[in-house]
Motif scaffolding. Structure first.
Motif, PDB file in Angstrom:
ATOM      1  N   LYS A  38      -7.073  38.796  28.083  1.00 57.92           N
ATOM      2  CA  LYS A  38      -6.319  38.994  26.847  1.00 57.92           C
ATOM      3  C   LYS A  38      -5.189  40.000  27.044  1.00 57.92           C
ATOM      4  N   GLY A  39      -5.455  41.028  27.829  1.00 54.62           N
ATOM      5  CA  GLY A  39      -4.419  42.023  28.101  1.00 54.62           C
ATOM      6  C   GLY A  39      -3.253  41.428  28.863  1.00 54.62           C
ATOM      7  N   LEU A  40      -3.541  40.701  29.934  1.00 53.61           N
ATOM      8  CA  LEU A  40      -2.487  40.064  30.723  1.00 53.61           C
ATOM      9  C   LEU A  40      -1.727  39.045  29.881  1.00 53.61           C
ATOM     10  N   TYR A  41      -2.466  38.229  29.160  1.00 51.77           N
ATOM     11  CA  TYR A  41      -1.877  37.210  28.285  1.00 51.77           C
ATOM     12  C   TYR A  41      -0.937  37.863  27.280  1.00 51.77           C
ATOM     13  N   SER A  42      -1.389  38.946  26.671  1.00 50.47           N
ATOM     14  CA  SER A  42      -0.586  39.641  25.658  1.00 50.47           C
ATOM     15  C   SER A  42       0.686  40.227  26.248  1.00 50.47           C
ATOM     16  N   VAL A  43       0.591  40.816  27.430  1.00 45.50           N
ATOM     17  CA  VAL A  43       1.776  41.404  28.071  1.00 45.50           C
ATOM     18  C   VAL A  43       2.797  40.317  28.392  1.00 45.50           C
ATOM     19  N   VAL A  44       2.342  39.215  28.970  1.00 49.42           N
ATOM     20  CA  VAL A  44       3.259  38.122  29.306  1.00 49.42           C
ATOM     21  C   VAL A  44       3.883  37.538  28.030  1.00 49.42           C
ATOM     22  N   ALA A  45       3.060  37.326  26.990  1.00 44.71           N
ATOM     23  CA  ALA A  45       3.578  36.790  25.728  1.00 44.71           C
ATOM     24  C   ALA A  45       4.597  37.747  25.113  1.00 44.71           C
ATOM     25  N   LEU A  46       4.323  39.037  25.159  1.00 47.86           N
ATOM     26  CA  LEU A  46       5.244  40.023  24.596  1.00 47.86           C
ATOM     27  C   LEU A  46       6.571  40.033  25.354  1.00 47.86           C
ATOM     28  N   ILE A  47       6.517  39.949  26.667  1.00 48.98           N
ATOM     29  CA  ILE A  47       7.751  39.872  27.467  1.00 48.98           C
ATOM     30  C   ILE A  47       8.547  38.635  27.054  1.00 48.98           C
ATOM     31  N   GLY A  48       7.865  37.499  26.928  1.00 51.60           N
ATOM     32  CA  GLY A  48       8.538  36.279  26.501  1.00 51.60           C
ATOM     33  C   GLY A  48       9.151  36.421  25.124  1.00 51.60           C
ATOM     34  N   LEU A  49       8.413  37.009  24.193  1.00 50.44           N
ATOM     35  CA  LEU A  49       8.910  37.184  22.826  1.00 50.44           C
ATOM     36  C   LEU A  49      10.145  38.086  22.798  1.00 50.44           C
ATOM     37  N   VAL A  50      10.112  39.171  23.550  1.00 46.08           N
ATOM     38  CA  VAL A  50      11.271  40.072  23.618  1.00 46.08           C
ATOM     39  C   VAL A  50      12.488  39.322  24.160  1.00 46.08           C
ATOM     40  N   LEU A  51      12.281  38.516  25.202  1.00 45.09           N
ATOM     41  CA  LEU A  51      13.385  37.734  25.754  1.00 45.09           C
ATOM     42  C   LEU A  51      13.917  36.713  24.749  1.00 45.09           C
ATOM     43  N   VAL A  52      13.010  36.075  24.005  1.00 49.59           N
ATOM     44  CA  VAL A  52      13.443  35.116  22.973  1.00 49.59           C
ATOM     45  C   VAL A  52      14.290  35.822  21.924  1.00 49.59           C
ATOM     46  N   ILE A  53      13.811  36.946  21.428  1.00 47.98           N
ATOM     47  CA  ILE A  53      14.524  37.677  20.376  1.00 47.98           C
ATOM     48  C   ILE A  53      15.886  38.158  20.880  1.00 47.98           C
ATOM     49  N   TRP A  54      15.896  38.750  22.047  1.00 46.72           N
ATOM     50  CA  TRP A  54      17.141  39.250  22.626  1.00 46.72           C
ATOM     51  C   TRP A  54      18.116  38.089  22.880  1.00 46.72           C
TER      52      TRP A  54
END
Length: 191
Positions: A38-54
């Motif tokens: 869950k930790g790894l999944y969350s970090v990868v998802a958060l990186i993706g979300l930040v890239l999407v938003i940016w």
């Protein structure tokens, strides 16, 4: 545009593991443990979300217009967002009839949200973003229904009423304040 697309690949990619690689996912969870996964999944998802938003923000600086949606579609989008918000809330309120009957209300909320926003937005960046989420939600819903079919029926009236009321409150907050504050676009320009 490339940053947003990379973000979509990362964010929706990690969210697609259950669609395309459920046995691999289960093996990783067994090997790593649920919390590490869950930790790894969350970090990868958060990186993706930040890239999407940016990346999405960058597409708005120099927009490429594909079509100019008529005003009537903005009004339809406003209407479609009411059930989208109620379905989103239904994913979190225990014992409500919507979740019992539909099984995966959050995925349905994403479908309605993406479709509604496709109707009201004609820029290329918008189209890519909302089509990506719509296609992902359709595939994820199909996969989830195969894994866990909706129970059908059931649910408590009080929980369902709470779900609808909270969904309407969330809709009001987003339409009135949060959409302009978070996204930078008022729901009703000039209002």
């Amino acid at each position: 545009m490339a940053i947003m697309i990379l973000g979509l690949v990362v964010f929706l990619g990690v969210h697609s593991i259950r669609i395309v690689a459920e046995p691999w996912r289960q093996a990783r969870i067994q090997r790593m443990g649920p919390m590490a996964w869950k930790g790894l999944y969350s970090v990868v998802a958060l990186i993706g979300l930040v890239l999407v938003i940016w990346g999405y923000g960058q597409t708005r600086l120099d927009p490429v217009w594909v079509w100019q949606p008529p005003t009537a579609l903005r009004h339809l989008t406003l209407l479609l967002m009411i059930p989208a918000m109620i379905l989103l809330v239904a994913a979190y309120v225990p014992g409500n009839a919507l979740k019992a009957r539909l099984g995966h209300p959050m995925l349905l909320a994403v479908k309605v949200w993406a479709l509604a926003h496709l109707l009201a937005n004609g820029r290329l960046g918008d189209i890519i973003l909302f089509v990506a989420f719509l296609v992902w939600a359709i595939l994820a819903f199909r996969a989830a229904r195969r894994r866990e079919p909706a129970a059908g029926g059931g649910g408590r009236g009080a929980a369902t009423l709470i779900t609808v009321v909270l969904g309407l409150v969330l809709y009001g907050l987003f339409a009135g304040v949060l959409h302009a504050w978070l996204i930078g676009v008022p729901v009703m320009p000039g209002a």
